[in-house]
Design an enzyme around this catalytic site. Structure first.
Site, PDB file in Angstrom:
ATOM      1  N   ARG A   6       0.823  -1.200   0.000  1.00  0.00           N
ATOM      2  CA  ARG A   6       0.000   0.000   0.000  1.00  0.00           C
ATOM      3  C   ARG A   6       0.859   1.252   0.000  1.00  0.00           C
ATOM      4  O   ARG A   6       1.972   1.258   0.491  1.00  0.00           O
ATOM      5  CB  ARG A   6      -0.869   0.040   1.260  1.00  0.00           C
ATOM      6  CG  ARG A   6      -2.007  -0.937   1.313  1.00  0.00           C
ATOM      7  CD  ARG A   6      -3.121  -0.614   0.331  1.00  0.00           C
ATOM      8  NE  ARG A   6      -3.423   0.807   0.247  1.00  0.00           N
ATOM      9  CZ  ARG A   6      -4.336   1.438   0.961  1.00  0.00           C
ATOM     10  NH1 ARG A   6      -5.053   0.795   1.844  1.00  0.00           N
ATOM     11  NH2 ARG A   6      -4.543   2.724   0.798  1.00  0.00           N
ATOM     12  N   ARG A  62       4.264   5.196 -16.413  1.00  0.00           N
ATOM     13  CA  ARG A  62       4.683   5.211 -17.822  1.00  0.00           C
ATOM     14  C   ARG A  62       5.970   6.010 -18.022  1.00  0.00           C
ATOM     15  O   ARG A  62       6.575   5.960 -19.081  1.00  0.00           O
ATOM     16  CB  ARG A  62       3.563   5.755 -18.702  1.00  0.00           C
ATOM     17  CG  ARG A  62       2.278   4.945 -18.602  1.00  0.00           C
ATOM     18  CD  ARG A  62       2.506   3.484 -18.923  1.00  0.00           C
ATOM     19  NE  ARG A  62       1.317   2.679 -18.656  1.00  0.00           N
ATOM     20  CZ  ARG A  62       1.343   1.506 -18.047  1.00  0.00           C
ATOM     21  NH1 ARG A  62       2.478   1.012 -17.597  1.00  0.00           N
ATOM     22  NH2 ARG A  62       0.239   0.832 -17.864  1.00  0.00           N
ATOM     23  N   CYS A  74      -6.952   3.083 -12.716  1.00  0.00           N
ATOM     24  CA  CYS A  74      -7.282   4.178 -11.808  1.00  0.00           C
ATOM     25  C   CYS A  74      -8.775   4.150 -11.503  1.00  0.00           C
ATOM     26  O   CYS A  74      -9.593   3.866 -12.380  1.00  0.00           O
ATOM     27  CB  CYS A  74      -6.934   5.525 -12.438  1.00  0.00           C
ATOM     28  SG  CYS A  74      -5.183   5.758 -12.750  1.00  0.00           S
ATOM     29  N   GLU A  77     -11.936   7.084  -5.246  1.00  0.00           N
ATOM     30  CA  GLU A  77     -12.082   6.676  -3.843  1.00  0.00           C
ATOM     31  C   GLU A  77     -13.509   6.973  -3.374  1.00  0.00           C
ATOM     32  O   GLU A  77     -14.144   7.913  -3.851  1.00  0.00           O
ATOM     33  CB  GLU A  77     -11.059   7.462  -3.000  1.00  0.00           C
ATOM     34  CG  GLU A  77     -10.918   7.007  -1.596  1.00  0.00           C
ATOM     35  CD  GLU A  77     -10.206   5.670  -1.454  1.00  0.00           C
ATOM     36  OE1 GLU A  77     -10.529   4.962  -0.491  1.00  0.00           O
ATOM     37  OE2 GLU A  77      -9.349   5.345  -2.284  1.00  0.00           O
ATOM     38  N   ARG A  89      -4.109   7.109  -3.565  1.00  0.00           N
ATOM     39  CA  ARG A  89      -3.743   5.856  -2.907  1.00  0.00           C
ATOM     40  C   ARG A  89      -3.338   4.851  -3.975  1.00  0.00           C
ATOM     41  O   ARG A  89      -3.772   4.939  -5.119  1.00  0.00           O
ATOM     42  CB  ARG A  89      -4.915   5.318  -2.093  1.00  0.00           C
ATOM     43  CG  ARG A  89      -5.275   6.176  -0.901  1.00  0.00           C
ATOM     44  CD  ARG A  89      -6.553   5.643  -0.235  1.00  0.00           C
ATOM     45  NE  ARG A  89      -6.874   6.306   1.004  1.00  0.00           N
ATOM     46  CZ  ARG A  89      -7.598   7.414   1.094  1.00  0.00           C
ATOM     47  NH1 ARG A  89      -8.068   7.992   0.019  1.00  0.00           N
ATOM     48  NH2 ARG A  89      -7.861   7.945   2.278  1.00  0.00           N
ATOM     49  N   TYR A 107       3.689   6.059   2.976  1.00  0.00           N
ATOM     50  CA  TYR A 107       2.720   7.144   3.161  1.00  0.00           C
ATOM     51  C   TYR A 107       3.486   8.456   3.203  1.00  0.00           C
ATOM     52  O   TYR A 107       4.327   8.649   4.068  1.00  0.00           O
ATOM     53  CB  TYR A 107       1.910   6.930   4.449  1.00  0.00           C
ATOM     54  CG  TYR A 107       1.023   5.718   4.327  1.00  0.00           C
ATOM     55  CD1 TYR A 107      -0.282   5.844   3.866  1.00  0.00           C
ATOM     56  CD2 TYR A 107       1.505   4.448   4.620  1.00  0.00           C
ATOM     57  CE1 TYR A 107      -1.095   4.726   3.713  1.00  0.00           C
ATOM     58  CE2 TYR A 107       0.703   3.325   4.461  1.00  0.00           C
ATOM     59  CZ  TYR A 107      -0.594   3.476   4.012  1.00  0.00           C
ATOM     60  OH  TYR A 107      -1.391   2.376   3.848  1.00  0.00           O
ATOM     61  N   ARG A 115      -2.080   6.125   8.225  1.00  0.00           N
ATOM     62  CA  ARG A 115      -1.538   4.952   8.905  1.00  0.00           C
ATOM     63  C   ARG A 115      -0.303   5.343   9.702  1.00  0.00           C
ATOM     64  O   ARG A 115       0.816   4.998   9.347  1.00  0.00           O
ATOM     65  CB  ARG A 115      -1.160   3.865   7.873  1.00  0.00           C
ATOM     66  CG  ARG A 115      -2.310   3.178   7.174  1.00  0.00           C
ATOM     67  CD  ARG A 115      -3.216   2.385   8.107  1.00  0.00           C
ATOM     68  NE  ARG A 115      -2.544   1.397   8.904  1.00  0.00           N
ATOM     69  CZ  ARG A 115      -2.413   0.107   8.584  1.00  0.00           C
ATOM     70  NH1 ARG A 115      -2.919  -0.335   7.462  1.00  0.00           N
ATOM     71  NH2 ARG A 115      -1.791  -0.721   9.380  1.00  0.00           N
TER      72      ARG A 115
END
Length: 120
Positions: A6, A62, A74, A77, A89, A107, A115
């Site tokens: 993540r 890319r 893509c 959210e 994210r 993050y 987190r």
């Protein structure tokens, strides 16, 4: 072994260059921290909050040599009230011998609040 990795970052502005550059910064950190090679990546899924519409964060991959054939998608959210704005994210699915507890999730910027237990 297949693992999920993540990451999240934020931008200040809904502008193509900033979205791509922050996404690239995050992906490079994930790749380096987890010793990933494009040939070992199964897929990459980016999500963006509804306030980011200027470009696709997938464009960041890319720009990297060897990542042309990695499947990337893509999505938007879920717009949860009070959630972090201007957030990108990512979920990277890859083959690796790294143990689950040793995976380095990344993050950056304002996304560190998502987190705090996984400082990168």
């Amino acid at each position: 072994m297949i693992r999920g990795i993540r990451g999240a970052t934020t931008v200040e502005n809904n502008e193509q260059d900033e979205i791509v550059n922050r996404s690239l910064e995050m992906m490079q950190a994930i790749i380096t921290a987890n010793q990933l090679d494009a040939d070992d990546v199964v897929s990459v899924y980016f999500t963006v909050t509804e306030d980011l519409t200027d470009t696709f964060p997938a464009k960041s991959l890319r720009q990297m040599d060897g990542w042309t054939y990695v499947p990337v998608m893509c999505m938007r959210e879920i717009p949860v009230p009070g959630s972090l704005k201007k957030c990108i994210r990512v979920m990277v699915t890859a083959r690796t011998e790294i143990e689950q507890a040793q995976i380095q999730h990344v993050y950056h910027h304002q996304a560190v609040q998502l987190r705090p237990d996984l400082k990168s």
